[in-house]
Design a protein around this motif. Structure first.
Motif, short mmCIF file in Angstrom:
data_model
loop_
_atom_site.label_atom_id
_atom_site.label_comp_id
_atom_site.label_asym_id
_atom_site.label_seq_id
_atom_site.Cartn_x
_atom_site.Cartn_y
_atom_site.Cartn_z
N ASP B 354 -0.93 0.65 21.55
CA ASP B 354 -2.23 0.08 21.47
C ASP B 354 -2.53 -0.98 20.53
O ASP B 354 -3.07 -1.95 20.81
N ASN B 355 -1.70 -0.97 19.39
CA ASN B 355 -1.75 -2.00 18.17
C ASN B 355 -0.86 -3.30 18.79
O ASN B 355 -1.18 -4.32 18.54
N VAL B 356 0.26 -2.92 19.46
CA VAL B 356 1.24 -4.06 19.83
C VAL B 356 0.41 -4.69 21.07
O VAL B 356 0.55 -5.99 20.93
N VAL B 357 -0.19 -4.14 21.70
CA VAL B 357 -0.78 -4.85 22.95
C VAL B 357 -2.21 -5.49 22.75
O VAL B 357 -2.96 -6.26 23.40
N LYS B 386 12.83 -4.31 20.94
CA LYS B 386 13.38 -5.41 20.41
C LYS B 386 13.37 -5.51 18.75
O LYS B 386 14.33 -5.92 18.01
N LEU B 387 12.28 -4.81 18.20
CA LEU B 387 12.23 -4.87 16.71
C LEU B 387 12.61 -3.43 16.24
O LEU B 387 12.53 -3.32 14.97
N LYS B 388 13.46 -2.76 17.04
CA LYS B 388 13.83 -1.50 16.41
C LYS B 388 12.98 -0.59 15.57
O LYS B 388 13.24 -0.16 14.49
N ILE B 389 11.54 -0.49 16.17
CA ILE B 389 10.61 0.31 15.47
C ILE B 389 11.19 1.73 15.68
O ILE B 389 11.24 2.19 16.73
N LYS B 390 11.33 2.51 14.43
CA LYS B 390 11.85 3.84 14.49
C LYS B 390 10.76 4.64 14.79
O LYS B 390 9.76 5.11 13.89
N THR B 391 10.35 5.24 15.88
CA THR B 391 9.50 6.24 16.24
C THR B 391 9.83 6.94 17.42
O THR B 391 10.69 6.43 18.60
N VAL B 410 3.18 -4.80 13.29
CA VAL B 410 2.34 -5.94 12.98
C VAL B 410 2.95 -7.32 13.70
O VAL B 410 2.35 -8.14 14.26
N LEU B 411 4.40 -7.41 13.31
CA LEU B 411 5.30 -8.52 13.75
C LEU B 411 5.01 -8.40 15.29
O LEU B 411 4.61 -9.48 15.87
N ALA B 412 5.02 -7.34 16.02
CA ALA B 412 5.15 -6.86 17.48
C ALA B 412 3.92 -7.52 18.05
O ALA B 412 3.88 -8.25 19.13
N LYS B 413 2.80 -7.12 17.27
CA LYS B 413 1.64 -7.51 17.79
C LYS B 413 1.43 -8.98 17.78
O LYS B 413 0.93 -9.31 18.93
N TRP B 414 1.92 -9.49 17.22
CA TRP B 414 1.66 -11.08 17.13
C TRP B 414 2.83 -12.10 17.93
O TRP B 414 2.36 -12.98 18.36
N LEU B 415 3.71 -11.09 18.29
CA LEU B 415 4.82 -11.71 19.04
C LEU B 415 4.53 -11.36 20.47
O LEU B 415 4.95 -12.30 21.52
#
Lengths: 342, 507
Positions: B354-357, B386-391, B410-415
């Motif tokens: 939800d944060n990413v989108v 892409k950002l290799k978020i560890k989850t 946060v990066l993903a959200k704005w990218l």
């Protein structure tokens, strides 16, 4: 780096409240006759004592980082049950009246604390529920019958007439009502608890940071039980003061108007709704402003229907003023660099 | 040999099958400064909580001043034997005075019922005097700076008879100058025999003050070292288990014929920044550095519409635009990654997905006006990969992630909005060296796709590692530009930042 005396005074919320009271009094004294008479001022204080006591209770709950909005239901339950019990058992003693009302108040307050600490229910929700619960139980199990002045026990009505420092005037005898004495005692007791005991510092501490208070060694649950129990205690006292004042008991009294006025007085007094901050002086000055508005707008020719409206305005202005003052001091400290637009 | 103040032997602790601590030992001598370093999630926090009694170990032994407590100690025992932990949030009361903050714990410990204001002040003053610090004890704590608050927390620990003060990430929220003040206070304590255990993932500070260093990685102890035998590279290697390559980024917009994406002409705002001429080309990473208050963040916010400028022009793709709010900025292809990711960047109680989108939710509406779930899932899955978020799953809460991974969300959200100009304020604040290197890689990767990037950071090292060009701001003006970062020394840039290069700025 000590702040100089006048500057320290100007930085205090209480100073502005006192100025408002003085200004309003000047307006009233000029626009009306009879405002600045001993009789009127003593009568205003007598009428405001109940509000003052409830406001102390609400203040303590807010400082602890919680809130208790069930106090009107607690106060009327204590009052009405005490009166009905006295009538049913033929007891005629002011001590019994206070005893019963306070016992009910404390029991209800502790039940609030139980819900809040045991089930971790937010205090707003818990006391909203118990407001209805306590009032509903009163109407259902005790009754709805009004007790008018003829049936009110004589000990109650006599208590209502008690006064100290009696003196004679042309308009008749005057004195400081026992209600104001009780109010004063409640202020003194609350001040002592909040300022001079570790319990009181604990109440401020949990309002500032409950988790930190636990780490510092404060017994947070026990402090919360005290807070809500104390709210119940003061509400129980107010229930009897109220019936002694109006000499009429009816289970829909207090719950109809007290909540709005108490919240208005305490918020206006500068107590933070988010907990941890507030003073008894501020609270008491807030109460005085509300009772002045409540009683005297009508003397200025403003219809009584407008009283609610003005109290609403007072809350809005009070909250905005507090918010602005905090923001200004944050900007001065450099915490708020730019005004972010949202 | 002097008897150890604290000795921890072979501690093991598992949480739900994950071995958080695996056979870890640690020794702290009286009066020493010991550093416990490791990446996020290496077990540092678990170890100090074990010592403080907040967490019970599965096996091992804790010995304080020769007294053994077996594998677990209670909070009270730990405090009574002189262990004081100062957590990152400090656990202070913003609404109470400095004096109360310092003294209340001691009053409670002694079972006081009444508040003795005179004693509260005396205890506080005495404790501050012990570390030769002066703070007005009648001041409410919320009027104190972060550094003063740390001094208050240390003074409080002293009133409790602390022999070992453990500080968790003490330097992450304060400026370099405040760090020096803190370290000075620590030195005075060491002279009095009080030991300090710093928990940190910031490296340069470790060298400044530590006597010895213990390195943890993945719950295991890598080793104990004298601070003097370590250097930055070696410590990085010990913490991460790998040699991190530092890849300078070279990019010459003229040679590459890269188009100009964003330009400002004489952009200004009273008391914040003046006459800013800034150019960002496609494919370059521009660094912007300066002290706090130099106007760098204010400038960035104004490009994103959160702090509208009072004069000057913003030109995007050759045409003059007005940016009055974040909506305008987004429409013109500008994204902004805020410095304070907790305050502004993330919805902590919502899922990673939800944060990413969140930034693209409007464009996810299908023909019916409802959210197109398939596209939504594709987008967040793509960015997590892409950002290799560890989850284990994008449906986990953001708050469950470590600091470095949160920063990547946060990066993903704005990218996800696919910006053309990306402003990143403090990209790696509070993350460990390894996450930092990965984030730097991502930034350079993005630039290679043709995005124009502006990185704001107060770490000159970071600017030099990630950027192709650097600008320095001071007193609201751009005072220097470095186009070839391979041929300048870090110290040269630092001197310009601090204003000790001889140049004078007329504000």
């Amino acid at each position: 780096m000590k702040t100089s005396f006048p500057k320290a005074l100007l930085a205090r919320h209480e100073t502005y409240l006192a100025l408002i009271i003085i200004l309003f009094s000047i307006v009233l004294a000029n626009a009306t006759t009879g405002f600045l008479t001993a009789g009127n001022l003593l009568s205003v204080m007598r009428g405001g004592a109940g509000l003052g006591i409830l406001s102390l209770a609400f203040f303590v709950a807010l400082v602890s980082g919680g809130i208790d909005i069930s106090f009107p239901a607690i106060a009327i339950s204590g009052q009405y049950i005490a009166i009905r019990a006295m009538l049913a058992f033929g007891i005629n003693s002011i001590w019994a009246a206070f005893g019963i009302s306070i016992a009910i108040g404390i029991a209800y307050g502790l039940f609030n604390a139980f819900l809040i600490t045991k089930f971790k229910i937010p205090s707003m929700i818990a006391t909203l529920a118990t407001f209805n619960l306590y009032h509903g139980a009163l109407l259902e199990f005790v009754g709805t019958e009004a007790v008018n002045v003829g049936r009110i026990p004589t000990s109650i009505t006599e208590f209502g007439r008690m006064a100290i420092f009696r003196f004679e005037t042309e308009q008749g005898p005057l004195g400081l009502s026992i209600f104001v004495v009780v109010w004063g005692a409640a202020i003194a007791a609350t001040w002592f608890i909040m300022r001079r005991t570790m319990l009181g510092r604990g109440i401020y501490a949990i309002g500032g940071d409950a988790e930190g208070a636990k780490r510092a060694g404060f017994r947070v649950t026990r402090i919360r039980y005290f807070v809500y129990g104390y709210v119940g205690f003061l509400s129980g006292i107010m229930g009897i003061i109220h019936v002694s004042l109006i000499r009429f008991a009816q289970p829909n009294n207090i719950v109809d108007t007290a909540l709005l006025r108490v919240i208005a007085a305490v918020i206006l007094g500068g107590t933070a709704i988010t907990g941890g901050r507030g003073t008894i002086t501020g609270t008491t000055l807030g109460v005085i402003i509300i009772i002045l508005l409540d009683r005297h707008l009508i003397m200025l020719g403003i219809p009584s229907a407008w009283t609610e409206f003005f109290i609403g305005i007072v809350i809005v202005v009070g909250v905005i003023a507090t918010h602005l003052r905090m923001k200004i001091s944050r900007v001065r400290r450099g915490e708020l660099v730019v005004d972010r637009a949202h | 040999m002097v008897q150890a103040l604290l000795e921890v032997r072979n501690i093991r602790k598992a949480y739900a099958g994950v071995q958080a601590l695996d056979d870890v030992s640690l020794t702290v001598a009286p009066g020493e400064v010991h550093c416990l370093v490791g990446e996020n999630g290496s077990g540092k926090s678990t170890l100090i909580k074990t010592v403080g009694g907040a967490v019970q170990a599965d096996s091992g032994e804790i010995i304080i001043n020769g007294t053994s407590f077996g594998s677990s100690i209670s909070v009270i025992q730990s405090i009574r034997h002189g262990i004081q932990i100062i957590y990152q949030d400090l656990s202070l009361f913003p609404n109470l005075t400095v004096a109360e903050n310092i003294s209340l714990s001691q009053m409670i410990e002694q079972g006081e019922k009444l508040t003795n204001w005179k004693r509260i002040r005396e205890v506080a003053l005495r404790s501050l005097a012990q570390i030769e610090e002066h703070i007005d004890v009648d001041l409410p704590l919320d009027r104190c700076s972060m550094a003063q608050r740390q001094i208050v927390a240390i003074s409080r620990a002293l009133t409790q008879g602390a022999k070992l003060i453990i500080m968790d990430e003490p330097t992450s929220a304060i400026t370099a100058e405040d760090v020096r003040r803190l370290f000075k206070a620590v030195r005075r304590l060491n002279e009095q025999g009080v030991a300090m255990l710093f928990v940190s993932h910031k490296l340069n500070e470790v060298f400044e003050i530590a006597d010895s260093v213990t390195v943890l990685r993945d719950g295991k102890k890598v080793g104990d070292y004298q601070a003097s035998e370590l250097n930055q590279d070696k410590l990085t290697f010990l913490m991460s288990g790998q040699n991190l390559e530092y890849k300078p980024f070279q990019f010459d917009p003229e040679k590459e014929g890269a188009p100009l994406l964003l330009e400002t002409r004489r952009l200004r705002k009273v008391n914040q920044f003046h006459d800013i001429d800034l150019k960002i080309h496609a494919g370059e990473v521009v660094g912007l550095t300066g002290l706090v208050g130099s106007g760098r963040t204010e400038l960035a916010l104004s490009l994103f519409g959160l702090n509208p400028p009072e004069g000057g022009d913003i030109v995007i793709d050759g045409s003059l635009v007005r940016i009055k709010g974040p909506e305008d900025a987004k429409r013109h292809g500008i994204s902004y990654l805020p410095e304070d990711r907790h305050g502004q960047g993330l919805f902590g109680h919502q899922t990673i997905a939800d944060n990413v989108v969140a930034t693209v939710i409007d464009s996810l509406r299908g023909t019916t006006g409802l959210i197109d779930a398939r596209r939504r899932d594709r987008i967040w899955q793509e960015w997590i990969d892409k950002l290799k978020i560890k989850t284990p799953s994008g449906h986990n809460l953001v708050s469950s992630l470590s600091g470095g991974n949160q920063q990547r969300v946060v990066l993903a959200k704005w990218l996800a909005v696919e910006p053309r100009v990306f402003i990143i304020d403090g990209p790696t604040i509070g993350v460990d060296v390894v996450s930092k290197a990965r984030i730097h890689d991502v930034i350079q990767e993005l630039a290679r796709t043709g995005m124009g990037i502006l990185v704001i950071s107060d770490e000159v090292t970071e600017i030099m590692q990630v950027c192709s060009r650097a600008l320095v701001m001071r007193k609201g003006r751009i005072v220097a530009e470095f186009t070839d970062l391979q041929s300048v020394q870090e110290s040269e840039i630092s001197q310009v930042v601090a204003g000790i290069d001889g140049s004078e700025v007329v504000a």
